[in-house]
Write a protein that holds these residues in place. Sequence first.
Motif: not given
Length: 425
Positions: A255-271, A279-283
Amino acid sequence: MTTATRAAVLVILDGMRRDLITPELTPNICALMVRGTQFAAYRSVFPSATRVVSSCTATGCQPRHHGLRGNSMALLENGQIVPHDAGHPDFLQHRRRVTGHALDRPTMAERLAGRGGSAVFSNVSPGAAYAHDPDGFGFVYHRAGSFGPGRTPLAVGIEDVTPDAEGDARMTKQFLGEAITRDGRNAALAVLWLGEPDASQHCHPLGSPGANAAIAAADTRLGEVMAVVAQRRAGGDNVLLLAGSDHGHQTVTEVIDVNAALAEAGFKSSGETAGDGLLAISNGTGCLVYLSPTRTDGQVICDFLRSQPWCGQLFEGATLAGIGHEASGGLLCALTMRCDMTSNAFGVPGSGASAKPLGAKPDRLGFGQHGGLGPWEQMPFLVAEGAGFMPGAVDTRDASPIDLAPTILRHLGVAADGCDGGCLS
Ligand SMILES: [Zn+2]
């Protein structure tokens, strides 16, 4: 003295994988394949998820045209990305308030109003049930609320139906009693959408006794419908019976938290917030990524996502059209989570990653999921039996849920103009 009528009956066994059809587990599907035509290349849509397929089935259109982009999706509201669970009973009513339309294309229920009508019995999420008829042209039966024309509430006593095999049995009984018997309400189109085997496959490993019991139960419900359709035909009615599923399943191994990955890469401040306009929205095993029109780093974000080991395919810009989507309404890109052919402990092939949903528990490892474009989640089944379909034939044409409405409407003698799909008969 009743006169002979044309009718269409559609039965969906939610989440039923075509390769799990066997004479032992699914004798009724197998019997129907002998009497009707099976579609050997039948695919789902993207995301391969129930609410999306329900909308595609109802409209005969791709998600980019009807507007229900995902089981979970965002709407641009006053320039802001606002995430929504499309399974919520009020989602499409809210979408109408925001965009002017519940769905952007007419449903079969609308086309059949005054031409025999429609009745939909659904035991999946309320949002998926109401996607068949959000504007209230026909009858929709669901535990969260049943409606007649004009969205007039109906008291039918199914509020306590459970989303499992037992609930499916009750919904089927109601369906047989009210929608398709000759002396019943007898809608021109009657849809029965069972919750199984999907519900059980999400909480039992594919191929396990728990998942197989749900498959067998759903097949038994199909057999009950086949028996009543046979009675209708014996009475002289010209009934087209379509039985199928909306998507398959594969096993979740990560299971991958895509928003956390985006936050970690600096594209957003929090997941999990859309505050930064991303915002990444899981389907499930697919994911929709939304970006505010005011941001200009869309390409860098797409390149970052594409380079991640958990990313399967990524679609952006013009390539979104190839999966029935478009870069509008804040949608930056759509991606599938990586998958492979690995079998689970019960020997059922197809495994991969899923995306962690917003504000919800992540999928449990080892159980079924869907949403992407993997071979097995894109392996629903379809059998068509009745006028225009050769008994025992195997049709290898490309076919998907957008072809159901044109096929049904042709049988009923109603125009299917504006559908993206085509008639299968
Ligand atoms: Zn489904």
